[in-house]
Write a protein that holds these residues in place. Structure first.
Motif, PDB file in Angstrom:
ATOM      1  N   VAL A 285       5.768   4.138   7.359  1.00  0.00           N
ATOM      2  CA  VAL A 285       7.721   3.772   7.805  1.00  0.00           C
ATOM      3  C   VAL A 285       7.920   5.593   8.254  1.00  0.00           C
ATOM      4  N   ARG A 286       8.762   6.487   8.941  1.00  0.00           N
ATOM      5  CA  ARG A 286       9.003   7.340   8.447  1.00  0.00           C
ATOM      6  C   ARG A 286      10.287   7.549   9.291  1.00  0.00           C
ATOM      7  N   LEU A 287      11.196   8.598   8.805  1.00  0.00           N
ATOM      8  CA  LEU A 287      12.519   9.016   9.656  1.00  0.00           C
ATOM      9  C   LEU A 287      11.213  10.151  10.742  1.00  0.00           C
ATOM     10  N   ALA A 288      12.716  10.307  11.422  1.00  0.00           N
ATOM     11  CA  ALA A 288      12.314  11.350  12.615  1.00  0.00           C
ATOM     12  C   ALA A 288      11.216  12.714  12.586  1.00  0.00           C
ATOM     13  N   ASP A 289      11.374  12.762  11.047  1.00  0.00           N
ATOM     14  CA  ASP A 289      11.316  14.298  10.211  1.00  0.00           C
ATOM     15  C   ASP A 289       9.987  13.636   9.687  1.00  0.00           C
ATOM     16  N   GLY A 290       9.399  13.305   9.831  1.00  0.00           N
ATOM     17  CA  GLY A 290       8.306  12.253   9.375  1.00  0.00           C
ATOM     18  C   GLY A 290       7.903  12.478   7.895  1.00  0.00           C
ATOM     19  N   THR A 291       9.237  12.147   7.088  1.00  0.00           N
ATOM     20  CA  THR A 291       8.726  11.812   5.359  1.00  0.00           C
ATOM     21  C   THR A 291       9.016  10.012   5.745  1.00  0.00           C
ATOM     22  N   LEU A 292       8.217  10.239   4.471  1.00  0.00           N
ATOM     23  CA  LEU A 292       8.166   8.618   4.482  1.00  0.00           C
ATOM     24  C   LEU A 292       9.260   7.329   4.445  1.00  0.00           C
ATOM     25  N   ALA A 293       9.735   7.142   4.465  1.00  0.00           N
ATOM     26  CA  ALA A 293      11.130   5.987   4.914  1.00  0.00           C
ATOM     27  C   ALA A 293      10.641   4.121   3.718  1.00  0.00           C
ATOM     28  N   GLY A 294      10.454   4.523   2.760  1.00  0.00           N
ATOM     29  CA  GLY A 294      10.155   3.372   2.093  1.00  0.00           C
ATOM     30  C   GLY A 294       8.835   2.753   2.519  1.00  0.00           C
ATOM     31  N   SER A 295       8.647   1.341   2.678  1.00  0.00           N
ATOM     32  CA  SER A 295       7.052   1.206   3.562  1.00  0.00           C
ATOM     33  C   SER A 295       6.965  -0.284   3.798  1.00  0.00           C
ATOM     34  N   THR A 296       5.494  -0.412   4.562  1.00  0.00           N
ATOM     35  CA  THR A 296       5.763  -1.342   5.210  1.00  0.00           C
ATOM     36  C   THR A 296       4.560  -2.483   4.174  1.00  0.00           C
ATOM     37  N   LEU A 297       4.430  -2.287   3.405  1.00  0.00           N
ATOM     38  CA  LEU A 297       3.565  -3.618   2.213  1.00  0.00           C
ATOM     39  C   LEU A 297       4.430  -4.187   2.315  1.00  0.00           C
ATOM     40  N   THR A 298       2.845  -5.174   1.381  1.00  0.00           N
ATOM     41  CA  THR A 298       3.333  -6.579   1.264  1.00  0.00           C
ATOM     42  C   THR A 298       2.262  -7.063  -0.415  1.00  0.00           C
ATOM     43  N   MET A 299       2.996  -7.884  -0.927  1.00  0.00           N
ATOM     44  CA  MET A 299       2.989  -7.485  -2.066  1.00  0.00           C
ATOM     45  C   MET A 299       1.258  -8.024  -2.301  1.00  0.00           C
ATOM     46  N   ASP A 300       0.972  -9.101  -0.943  1.00  0.00           N
ATOM     47  CA  ASP A 300      -0.896  -9.858  -1.423  1.00  0.00           C
ATOM     48  C   ASP A 300      -1.396  -8.809  -0.793  1.00  0.00           C
ATOM     49  N   GLN A 301      -0.849  -7.524  -0.353  1.00  0.00           N
ATOM     50  CA  GLN A 301      -1.922  -6.550   0.070  1.00  0.00           C
ATOM     51  C   GLN A 301      -1.781  -5.399  -0.833  1.00  0.00           C
ATOM     52  N   ALA A 302      -0.669  -5.403  -1.834  1.00  0.00           N
ATOM     53  CA  ALA A 302      -0.968  -4.461  -3.006  1.00  0.00           C
ATOM     54  C   ALA A 302      -2.048  -5.017  -4.612  1.00  0.00           C
ATOM     55  N   LEU A 303      -2.294  -6.754  -4.209  1.00  0.00           N
ATOM     56  CA  LEU A 303      -2.679  -7.110  -5.099  1.00  0.00           C
ATOM     57  C   LEU A 303      -4.259  -6.537  -4.349  1.00  0.00           C
ATOM     58  N   ARG A 304      -5.039  -6.364  -3.068  1.00  0.00           N
ATOM     59  CA  ARG A 304      -5.536  -6.501  -2.785  1.00  0.00           C
ATOM     60  C   ARG A 304      -5.770  -4.748  -2.940  1.00  0.00           C
ATOM     61  N   ASN A 305      -4.835  -3.684  -2.586  1.00  0.00           N
ATOM     62  CA  ASN A 305      -5.875  -2.399  -3.029  1.00  0.00           C
ATOM     63  C   ASN A 305      -5.406  -2.005  -4.138  1.00  0.00           C
ATOM     64  N   PHE A 306      -5.028  -3.307  -5.582  1.00  0.00           N
ATOM     65  CA  PHE A 306      -4.951  -2.631  -6.849  1.00  0.00           C
ATOM     66  C   PHE A 306      -6.628  -2.910  -7.316  1.00  0.00           C
ATOM     67  N   VAL A 307      -6.634  -4.603  -6.084  1.00  0.00           N
ATOM     68  CA  VAL A 307      -8.114  -4.721  -6.696  1.00  0.00           C
ATOM     69  C   VAL A 307      -9.607  -3.633  -6.221  1.00  0.00           C
ATOM     70  N   SER A 308      -8.775  -3.054  -5.193  1.00  0.00           N
ATOM     71  CA  SER A 308      -9.618  -2.189  -4.353  1.00  0.00           C
ATOM     72  C   SER A 308      -9.980  -1.281  -4.907  1.00  0.00           C
TER      73      SER A 308
END
Length: 374
Positions: A285-308
């Motif tokens: 998720v980004r502003l018009a200038d490309g700045t990251l603006a929060g995320s679309t992350l969900t916690m189940d994916q966060a779990l899998r990312n940590f395990v990865s």
């Protein structure tokens, strides 16, 4: 009750978990390696301390937004969360806090439970806004006390280098509000001083703070050298895996947050983040200038990312449940033990979400193993 590989406070156990009136009453005592069988993995429900929105709703819209984001995030295993505000004019912040308080008085029992508020701004450095709107300013004790009277503020992010903020940190700490350092141009020394006054965490570590240099360690250096707790966005976009591994070695109780926006759980497109428009595309998720603006992350994916990244499922689970609960000083969530609330997530061996329970109520998924949560 539910049968499977259960991650208890004493480690993995095979058998049945029982609950009554929303609290765990019995856990099995037989140790097990969860990789030795095909039974489901049962872990504590996720505790997310940084949630701006989800399901198309942004918390700063007020009204029905808390209900929508709570119903959205429970679909991904979050059973407790803090509704997180954005930097905004005082009257808007006060209205949003009032709306959150109203929702909390009769909140949906079949959704993630809103524990209170994470006030992210407006007491941040205007030179390190990130995606925050330009309403940053120093905070005064009387003003913050007035906000705390409107809704239960459990966590507050501020920039410690702003005038009067050391005194504000002391005051908030004395009244039980956790203070995190973030959106800051502060130095290493200012970070250490803030911790001496009672600050105890760091907001989205590495992002929107002074970085680590070997002659100017910055706020990141203060966190890596001294912090017991810090939040981090493990979407593998906000922070490089190498930096995540560095933080894991340095900060014992590093924990995950989503920093999710209205775009979480939604298709690509434009959404609101406070008073700004953000665009979801290419997984971010980004502003018009490309700045990251929060995320679309969900916690189940966060779990899998940590395990990865090489973490065990037990370690990853702790960083999504027990550590954030401990950070808030709440000992009956984020863990599966007798007397704890029966908030739990059921996963298949591939760590895909199968079911979610909130205080023993089956609110999402299918216990026969067919995921309906999405």
């Amino acid at each position: 009750m539910f049968f499977g590989n259960i991650l208890t406070s004493e480690g993995w156990r095979l058998g049945e978990i029982h609950w009554d009136k929303g609290r765990v009453t019995h856990l099995p005592c037989e140790p097990v390696d969860p990789d030795s069988n095909g039974h489901p993995r049962i872990i504590p429900g996720f505790v997310d301390l940084h949630v701006h929105g989800g399901g198309g709703a942004d918390i700063m819209e007020g009204g029905e937004a808390p209900a929508i984001l709570a119903r959205t995030h429970v679909r991904f295993g979050t059973t407790r969360l803090l509704a997180t505000t954005m930097t905004a004019p005082d009257n808007q912040i006060r209205q949003v806090l009032s709306d959150i308080a109203v929702y909390m008085q009769a909140q949906d029992r079949d959704a993630a439970q809103v524990m209170g508020v994470h006030l992210e701004g407006p007491y941040i450095n205007p030179g390190k806004l990130g995606a925050q709107p330009a309403h940053a300013r120093s905070g005064m004790i009387e003003e913050v006390d007035g906000l705390c009277a409107l809704a239960p503020i459990r966590l507050l992010t501020l920039a410690p280098e702003l005038a009067g903020h050391c005194a504000l940190i002391r005051h908030l700490s004395e009244r039980g509000v956790r203070v995190q350092l973030g959106h800051t141009l502060g130095s290493y020394e200012e970070g250490v001083e803030a911790m001496a006054h009672g600050a105890c965490g760091f907001t989205h570590l590495f992002n929107a703070m002074t970085g680590l240099h070997h002659r100017k360690p910055g706020m990141v250096g203060a966190a890596l050298a001294h912090a017991q707790y810090a939040e981090l966005i493990p979407d593998l976009l906000h922070v490089h895996p190498g930096a995540i591994r560095t933080a894991l070695r340095c900060i014992p109780n590093l924990y995950a947050v989503t920093d999710s926006t209205a775009a979480a759980g939604m298709p690509d497109g434009d959404y609101r983040l406070g008073e700004q428009t953000v665009t979801k595309c290419l997984g971010g998720v980004r502003l018009a200038d490309g700045t990251l603006a929060g995320s679309t992350l969900t916690m189940d994916q966060a779990l899998r990312n940590f395990v990865s990244l090489g973490l065990t499922l037990e370690d990853a689970s702790n960083r999504l449940s027990r550590f954030p609960a401990d950070f808030l000083g709440i000992d009956d969530i984020g863990r599966l033990q007798e007397g704890a609330l029966a908030d739990l997530v059921v996963l298949d061996p591939q760590l895909q979400l199968q079911a979610v329970y909130v205080e023993g109520r089956h609110v999402c998924g299918n216990v026969q193993g067919v995921s309906l949560c999405r």
